[in-house]
Design an enzyme around this catalytic site. Structure first.
Site, PDB file in Angstrom:
ATOM      1  N   GLY A 250      -0.715   2.214  -2.759  1.00  0.00           N
ATOM      2  CA  GLY A 250      -0.688   1.928  -1.356  1.00  0.00           C
ATOM      3  C   GLY A 250       0.974   1.369  -1.154  1.00  0.00           C
ATOM      4  N   ASP A 251       1.561   0.859  -1.880  1.00  0.00           N
ATOM      5  CA  ASP A 251       3.112   0.654  -1.771  1.00  0.00           C
ATOM      6  C   ASP A 251       3.949   1.636  -1.281  1.00  0.00           C
ATOM      7  OD1 ASP A 251       2.627  -2.148  -2.168  1.00  0.00           O
ATOM      8  OD2 ASP A 251       2.510  -1.944  -4.060  1.00  0.00           O
ATOM      9  N   ARG A 252       3.643   2.921  -2.291  1.00  0.00           N
ATOM     10  CA  ARG A 252       4.460   3.966  -1.895  1.00  0.00           C
ATOM     11  C   ARG A 252       4.005   4.519  -0.406  1.00  0.00           C
ATOM     12  NH1 ARG A 252       8.880   6.386  -3.143  1.00  0.00           N
ATOM     13  NH2 ARG A 252       8.945   5.518  -0.975  1.00  0.00           N
TER      14      ARG A 252
END
Length: 452
Positions: A250-252
């Protein structure tokens, strides 16, 4: 670009070990620790990703005045840190794994936090941004009214991507918000699954949050984009990645989306870019591969294909490869590829480049450019990766990936195949699979020309 990441920083610890016995007093595995990796998580992971991509990164956060908070500051080299004081202990998430399989996660400092300090320097840092990523992990930083007002102001002039959290704050108006399926269900109150659920949740959340767009990330199913209440949503499919460690996906996605928007991409193109980037991140090994030197790639090669080869080989599997122009994919190609894939654990197609096809087939070929041919092959379930090569034969490409089996369709003899001698150098074998008469690109192209 000048990227500003706003949010909560965690200390992530990955403990890798071996399990060979149980405790004598209970059926509990004993983990003999082999290695331990400590990294900045949460907003710190987003900042690390953007800094690794070559951007100038400022991290606006709050840090506890404890040993772990001081450790986090040292785990963010190259990132400008603008931090207020957090009165709560540094949260720590420890993942315990054996043979890359998760066994347990241990959370520390997860009690309800006190409100952190927000300084004028933190607010000033936002004004320098070309793009902003909010990584809310529910530590009350994003509930601060002064910070929220500054985010709303900067979001009116630069892309603002908000990755929400179940215990976090409501996104500010105008943000591009990226909930996952679980978060979308929680925030919207919509029940269900799949695309219909994701779209209904996105419609409701866009209105409730006054968001410029809501993108529901759906894991292996890709992402759904909703920018208006009417019309149709856009669904961007994701490439399948086997046995992926999804930690940090999700961060990527959020970081890649913000960069694409910051570079001027339209929302649809930005989501496509973010899905591709997230897929590469997972195929390369996820968070465990951050900072590692990527494998040497062939000119024009698809790194996803090389990652597949390395993963299958590391697991002791069989790498199968085949090659060709694949100028117009027909039933004969499909049957040959399916037969090749059945011989091992992955199938890599070595594809002649446009220049190579012209030299082999004449100036009128290829009928389709290599990008289209790559996309068509990649869409086939039996194909795990595609690598484009520019030589007249795939010999050099074969030497780079060193497949265990090289497959040709038809009645070839070993003397006709330069690949056969090459693959024997490492104990591989060249084989043929049945040829399907009546199917050929030349015949198909002639038939199309007659009816066009």
């Amino acid at each position: 670009m000048r990227a500003v990441v706003v949010g909560d920083v965690l200390l992530d610890v990955d403990v890798e070990g071996e399990v060979q016995r149980l405790t004598p007093y209970a059926p509990v595995p004993v983990v003999d620790v082999v290695s331990e990796v400590r990294r900045a998580g949460g907003a710190g992971l987003v900042a690390t990703m953007l800094q690794g991509d070559g951007h100038e990164v400022t991290l606006v956060t709050a840090l506890a005045e404890d040993d772990r908070g001081r450790e986090l500051a040292g785990l963010l080299p190259g990132v400008r840190l603008v931090a207020g004081r957090s009165p709560s202990p540094t949260p720590v998430k420890t993942r315990v794994r054996s043979l890359e399989q998760p066994i347990a996660r241990i959370d520390e400092g997860s009690a309800a936090p006190e409100a952190p300090e927000v300084t004028p320097e933190m607010l000033d840092a936002l004004r320098e941004a070309d793009l902003v990523v909010v990584a809310d992990y529910g530590r009350r930083l994003l509930a601060d009214e002064g910070l929220r007002a500054a985010l709303a102001e900067v979001g009116a002039r630069v892309p603002l991507v908000w990755d929400p959290h179940p215990k976090g704050a409501t996104p500010v108006p105008g943000a591009v918000v990226t909930p996952n399926l679980g978060e979308a269900r929680l925030f919207s109150g919509v029940e269900g699954s799949g695309v219909p659920f994701a779209d209904e949740a996105a419609i409701r959340l866009r209105e409730a949050w006054s968001a410029s767009a809501v993108i529901v990330t759906m894991g292996a199913a890709g992402a759904l984009l909703r920018t208006t209440p009417g019309g149709l949503p856009m669904v961007v499919a994701a490439d399948a990645v086997a046995e992926a460690d999804v930690n940090g996906a999700g961060d990527r996605f959020a970081s890649a989306l913000a960069v694409a928007l910051g570079e001027g991409a339209a929302p649809v193109a930005a989501v496509q870019a973010a899905v591709r980037t997230t897929g590469r991140y997972l195929a390369d090994g996820g968070v465990n591969a951050l900072g590692a030197t990527p494998p040497a790639a062939l000119p024009g090669a698809d790194r996803d294909a090389l990652a597949v080869v390395e993963r299958v080989r590391a697991a002791g599997g069989t790498v199968v490869a085949t090659g060709g122009c694949f100028d117009l994919i027909h039933a004969g190609h499909a049957k040959t590829l399916a037969a090749a894939r059945a011989l091992g654990d992955c199938l890599i197609v070595l594809l002649n480049s446009d220049d190579s096809v012209r030299r082999l087939k004449g100036p009128e070929r290829p009928l389709m450019p290599e990008g289209d041919r790559t996309d068509l092959l990649s869409a086939l379930q039996v194909v795990d990766g595609v690598i484009v090569f520019g030589e007249d034969t795939p010999v050099e490409a074969i030497r780079r990936i060193r497949p265990d089996i090289w497959v040709k369709g038809g009645d070839y003899d070993a003397a006709d195949l330069p690949e056969a001698a090459v693959i024997k150098q490492w104990g591989g074998r060249a084989v043929t699979v049945p040829f399907f008469p009546g199917r050929s690109t030349t015949r198909l192209a002639a038939a199309i020309q007659r009816v066009s």
